[in-house]
Design an enzyme around this catalytic site. Structure first.
Site: not given
Length: 495
Positions: A83, A186, A219
């Site tokens: 990321e 995300k 993440c």
């Protein structure tokens, strides 16, 4: 004991120390994967032109190409980058704008064959186009993280800002011929003011030319039910690509132990690529199958980066067929107090701690509706360890969530107030650790174990048995390791 109507969860730990070239195909039943722990070449500070932003990003894509050549020399078929690896950490919506590219919609990607490398309309999106060309040139599937900008109109879309655009933290996946297979926005942002939260959860699933079906998330998403757990439960995805920029938070949110535990609990293959920025706490990447760590990298040395490559079973049920290789654990020292604390939120969950007494013994501690119980046998009582309990909302993150945790952890010094803080090494070995907690029946329990040099322990030493109301978690060996922390980390998604 509290919570008599709740399910009792028991875990037993008997800790152990165990002792343009195309990428090629592999035999049926396996594929070869690579993940990159990459140190981003940071862009210029402040506002820049689009041309300057593209020049800065290409410095990182140049490094990616070098990583791809390395992975292809080891026959990798898919490579995962971290990321924020292309443009780093940019502070706000306006600063990041020159680094963003407009990507095709999910519908277009799924129903049309998009080859940015071969299509002239992508010349104004040079990062997307070059990643596609690298995939095609080297014959390798590529997963990377970049920024997507989409136009919107405030009068039509109530979630549209006055700037008339939406900006998303985005993963992209390319097949071995350069085709854009999928993108993912995300869902759970972590102090990312430059990006918008998608209105609906995006379940990104793609199948590569070598026949493996992958799911994709980023993440902080790993701590939530949607999309991470739902990809496994509802969509039956068993291979996951995971770009991350993870800041290690000792003792129960260290990157590699979270990755191993999630892979174990979900029985999935997890390809995790982290940023490398040890001063800020970014490190820890790995390749896992049902909790088996086939390759792991963690380093607090600034000049250490890594390309990890491993054979992975297409079906994680065959993880035991790949022999454990201790040399695959590439963990470097270089840690010093204060590393990784600059970006940590200050209002961390406040555990109740009960110090351990003597080399062998029993400890109990409660917090709200959770009580934790522990038995232990250790080599020495010269280092302070404590049993901790927490049940409640973790309010230290931008998106609070319900958690329960029982953990046995080494403390920084002889004061109980130092327990649960950042600590890197331990000298005390444990022959037995038994942890038990009256966790909520709706909690998903992730068993995290970190040895004294921050190595992971192979799951062949861990046996989990689930009955109606209890779970037994056992690790055993004749050579007990030193221990930093053993944690039962419970996430309650329904609250």
């Amino acid at each position: 004991r509290y919570g008599t109507t709740q399910a009792m969860t028991r875990f037993f730990f008997f800790l152990a120390l165990v002792g343009s070239t195309w990428c090629s195909d592999v035999r049926d039943g396996y594929y070869i994967a690579a993940v990159v722990e990459h140190s981003t070449v940071m862009p210029p500070l402040g506002h820049v032109t689009v041309e300057a932003a593209q020049k800065a990003m290409m410095k990182n894509v140049d490094k990616y190409e070098s990583n791809i050549r390395d992975a292809c020399s080891k026959d990798a078929q898919i490579i995962v980058f971290p990321e924020d690896g292309i443009y780093g950490l940019l502070p706000n919506r306006n600063t990041i704008l020159p680094y963003l590219e407009n990507m095709p919609s999910d519908d277009v990607i799924q129903h049309q064959h998009i080859y940015p490398c071969d299509q002239t309309e992508f010349k104004d999106r040079p990062v997307l186009q070059r990643l596609s060309c690298l995939a095609k040139q080297y014959g390798i599937a590529i997963v990377a993280n970049m920024g997507d900008v989409q136009p919107c109109h405030p009068l039509v879309d109530s979630n549209c800002s006055l700037t008339s655009r939406k900006q998303y933290n985005t993963d992209v996946a390319f097949d071995t011929d350069g085709r854009l297979l999928a993108k993912y926005h995300k869902q759970h942002l972590y102090f990312e003011n430059a990006f918008d939260t998608p209105e609906t959860v995006n379940y990104a699933i793609f199948t590569t030319s070598f026949g493996v079906r992958f799911g994709m998330f980023t993440c902080f998403d790993i701590l939530f039910e949607k999309p991470a757990m739902e990809l496994v439960r509802q969509y039956n995805v068993t291979n996951i690509v995971f770009p991350t920029a993870w800041i290690n938070q000792f003792p129960h949110l260290v990157s590699t132990e979270v990755q191993q535990a999630w892979s174990r609990v979900t029985s999935t293959n997890l390809l995790a690529a982290n940023q490398h920025g040890p001063i800020a706490g970014f490190t820890g990447s790995g390749i896992y199958s049902a909790g088996h760590a086939f390759a792991v990298f963690e380093s607090y040395l600034a000049d250490k980066e890594a390309v990890l490559v491993s054979t992975v079973p297409r079906n994680s049920k065959n993880a035991n067929s790949i022999q454990f290789n201790p040399d695959a654990y590439d963990v470097h020292d270089g840690y010093h107090p204060g590393m990784g604390t600059m970006f940590l939120p200050h209002n961390q969950p406040q555990f109740n701690f009960q110090p351990l007494s003597g080399r062998d013994g029993h400890a109990e501690v409660c917090h709200n509706d959770l009580c934790c119980y522990g038995n232990y046998s250790r080599s020495s009582d010269s280092e302070l360890y404590a049993l901790g309990a927490f049940s409640g909302l973790d309010q230290s993150k931008p998106e609070e969530y319900k958690m329960q945790a029982c953990m046995l952890t080494k403390c920084v010094n002889s004061s109980v107030s130092s327990c649960g803080k950042q600590v890197y090494v331990a000298e005390t070995s444990f022959r037995v650790v038994e942890l038990e907690g009256n966790f909520s029946s709706s909690a998903v329990i992730f068993p995290d174990v970190l040895s004294g040099n921050r190595n992971l322990l192979p799951p062949t030493e861990i046996v989990v048995e689930r009955g109606k109301l209890r779970s037994n978690f056992t690790m055993s060996s004749s050579n007990p390791p030193t221990l930093l922390a053993a944690t039962l980390y419970g996430r309650i998604f329904t609250e």
